[in-house]
Design an enzyme around this catalytic site. Structure first.
Site, PDB file in Angstrom:
ATOM      1  N   HIS A  37       0.838  -1.205   0.000  1.00  0.00           N
ATOM      2  CA  HIS A  37       0.000   0.000   0.000  1.00  0.00           C
ATOM      3  C   HIS A  37       0.871   1.252   0.000  1.00  0.00           C
ATOM      4  O   HIS A  37       0.586   2.232  -0.681  1.00  0.00           O
ATOM      5  CB  HIS A  37      -0.892   0.033   1.257  1.00  0.00           C
ATOM      6  CG  HIS A  37      -1.826  -1.136   1.391  1.00  0.00           C
ATOM      7  ND1 HIS A  37      -1.695  -2.074   2.392  1.00  0.00           N
ATOM      8  CD2 HIS A  37      -2.904  -1.514   0.672  1.00  0.00           C
ATOM      9  CE1 HIS A  37      -2.659  -2.977   2.288  1.00  0.00           C
ATOM     10  NE2 HIS A  37      -3.403  -2.664   1.252  1.00  0.00           N
ATOM     11  N   ASP A 150      -3.012  -7.134  -7.850  1.00  0.00           N
ATOM     12  CA  ASP A 150      -4.362  -7.476  -8.311  1.00  0.00           C
ATOM     13  C   ASP A 150      -4.454  -7.106  -9.793  1.00  0.00           C
ATOM     14  O   ASP A 150      -5.143  -6.153 -10.173  1.00  0.00           O
ATOM     15  CB  ASP A 150      -5.393  -6.714  -7.478  1.00  0.00           C
ATOM     16  CG  ASP A 150      -5.298  -7.070  -6.006  1.00  0.00           C
ATOM     17  OD1 ASP A 150      -5.860  -8.092  -5.611  1.00  0.00           O
ATOM     18  OD2 ASP A 150      -4.623  -6.332  -5.257  1.00  0.00           O
ATOM     19  N   SER A 186      -2.496  -8.174   2.998  1.00  0.00           N
ATOM     20  CA  SER A 186      -3.075  -8.081   4.348  1.00  0.00           C
ATOM     21  C   SER A 186      -3.470  -9.474   4.842  1.00  0.00           C
ATOM     22  O   SER A 186      -3.481  -9.735   6.038  1.00  0.00           O
ATOM     23  CB  SER A 186      -4.318  -7.183   4.326  1.00  0.00           C
ATOM     24  OG  SER A 186      -3.986  -5.923   3.787  1.00  0.00           O
TER      25      SER A 186
HETATM   26  P1  AMP Z   1      -6.214  -4.029  -0.627  1.00  0.00           P
HETATM   27  O1  AMP Z   1      -6.125  -3.237   0.636  1.00  0.00           O
HETATM   28  O2  AMP Z   1      -5.706  -5.430  -0.503  1.00  0.00           O
HETATM   29  O3  AMP Z   1      -7.571  -3.934  -1.283  1.00  0.00           O
HETATM   30  O4  AMP Z   1      -5.210  -3.345  -1.656  1.00  0.00           O
HETATM   31  C1  AMP Z   1      -5.292  -1.974  -1.932  1.00  0.00           C
HETATM   32  C2  AMP Z   1      -4.367  -1.672  -3.072  1.00  0.00           C
HETATM   33  O5  AMP Z   1      -3.040  -2.044  -2.722  1.00  0.00           O
HETATM   34  C3  AMP Z   1      -4.711  -2.445  -4.348  1.00  0.00           C
HETATM   35  O6  AMP Z   1      -4.523  -1.600  -5.478  1.00  0.00           O
HETATM   36  C4  AMP Z   1      -3.714  -3.559  -4.335  1.00  0.00           C
HETATM   37  O7  AMP Z   1      -3.417  -4.078  -5.612  1.00  0.00           O
HETATM   38  C5  AMP Z   1      -2.510  -2.882  -3.728  1.00  0.00           C
HETATM   39  N1  AMP Z   1      -1.600  -3.870  -3.174  1.00  0.00           N
HETATM   40  C6  AMP Z   1      -1.887  -4.856  -2.281  1.00  0.00           C
HETATM   41  N2  AMP Z   1      -0.800  -5.623  -2.068  1.00  0.00           N
HETATM   42  C7  AMP Z   1       0.193  -5.135  -2.846  1.00  0.00           C
HETATM   43  C8  AMP Z   1       1.553  -5.507  -3.087  1.00  0.00           C
HETATM   44  N3  AMP Z   1       2.109  -6.550  -2.485  1.00  0.00           N
HETATM   45  N4  AMP Z   1       2.263  -4.758  -3.961  1.00  0.00           N
HETATM   46  C9  AMP Z   1       1.702  -3.692  -4.602  1.00  0.00           C
HETATM   47  N5  AMP Z   1       0.430  -3.298  -4.415  1.00  0.00           N
HETATM   48  C10 AMP Z   1      -0.318  -4.016  -3.552  1.00  0.00           C
END
Ligand code: AMP
Length: 292
Positions: A37, A150, A186
């Site tokens: 994030h 994603d 997460s």
């Molecule tokens: P989430 O909180 O899991 O919905 O993720 C929020 C944003 O963070 C989304 O655009 C995800 O693709 C990005 N994100 C989550 N994990 C990673 C990671 N390991 N590397 C880069 N971006 C991430």
């Protein structure tokens, strides 16, 4: 950093910023922040004057048997991390703020939502496209930052923005990994020690496929078989899918002959479903990006 829970208050604050000709960037998240994030925040700060991060565990993107109730949350820690990283506005609406009544409008993107995670999680991407549309309408960002972790979500959001002429530029950002290769998520906190150890098989399988491709293997079927055989060495791994598709169209790819393709996997360890991917690109290989 200003913390805001109300849509009206955020709109008023951002209206003030726009009047000062500030460029606004949005980083949408579900919280329980990690370096993945934070890399989006860093990228947003390079491009925008004002960075808005949203933290919202969006109930309509979870299926009935999924982990909505147990999804990890720690707003106090997230607030400290976001503030230290230079987020200007942290938007943390409640479910009733975002959905005061039952939604009668849903944004559905066809085709690109139907394979991969869309096939395993029916309705998931309707929930994602709907909440992202709402966030775009609330924040009206010039840029929005999404992780390639994603990759299908990125393809869907780009399609939606194109199809509906949304006035926002989508910026895809590289996957951030632990030093040992595990993609940050997460949901990694759900893993016990042995599952965490065996989860390394995802990035290992992807790397072996990349090596085989670099060595001349162009058959998607052969690369898929290689990935499945690497993963099957981990007894705790239960494969949901291994797919190789053209990117970002997500049409099936049989032979990889210079076009951009996505290698994507979803694998369960107990109740925890992990995803990982890479994009094989004829021009630009994804730069390795590791957590600090
Ligand atoms: P989430 O909180 O899991 O919905 O993720 C929020 C944003 O963070 C989304 O655009 C995800 O693709 C990005 N994100 C989550 N994990 C990673 C990671 N390991 N590397 C880069 N971006 C991430």
């Amino acid at each position: 950093m200003r913390m805001i829970k109300s849509i009206k208050e955020l709109r008023e604050a951002l209206c003030g910023e726009r009047n000062k000709n500030k460029t606004i960037g949005l980083v949408p998240t579900m919280g329980f922040l990690h370096e993945g994030h934070m890399s989006l925040v860093d990228r947003a700060k390079q491009t925008c004057d004002i960075v808005v991060m949203s933290i919202f565990v969006n109930p309509i993107q979870f299926g009935p048997n999924e982990d909505l109730a147990s999804y990890p949350r720690d707003l106090e820690r997230d607030t400290a991390l976001a503030s230290a990283r230079g987020v200007d506005y942290l938007f943390t609406p409640s479910v009733s703020e975002m959905y005061p009544t039952v939604n009668k409008t849903t944004v559905t993107v066809s085709d690109v939502t139907e394979s991969l995670c869309g096939a395993s999680r029916p309705g998931h991407f309707d929930g994602v496209a709907t909440v992202v549309t709402k966030l775009f309408n609330i924040v009206q960002p010039a840029y929005a930052f999404f992780g390639m972790k994603d990759a299908q979500q990125v393809a869907i959001i780009m399609q939606m923005v194109d199809d509906l002429n949304m006035p926002v530029t989508i910026v895809p950002c590289p996957i951030v990994r632990e030093k040992d290769g595990l993609a940050l998520s997460s949901r990694n906190v759900y893993l016990n020690e042995e599952q965490r150890r065996q989860a390394l098989v995802l990035s290992r399988a992807i790397n072996e496929a990349k090596d085989a491709y670099a060595g001349g293997e162009k058959s998607a079927e052969a690369l898929k078989e290689l990935i499945v055989s690497v993963i099957s060495h981990s007894p705790l791994a239960d494969i949901d899918y291994v797919e190789i598709r053209n990117y970002p169209s997500l049409t099936e790819a049989a032979i990889i002959s210079g076009q951009e393709v996505l290698i994507a996997l979803a694998v369960r360890f107990g109740n925890t479903r992990l995803i990982d991917n890479t994009v094989l690109s004829p021009v630009k290989e994804e730069a390795a990006c590791f957590a600090q």
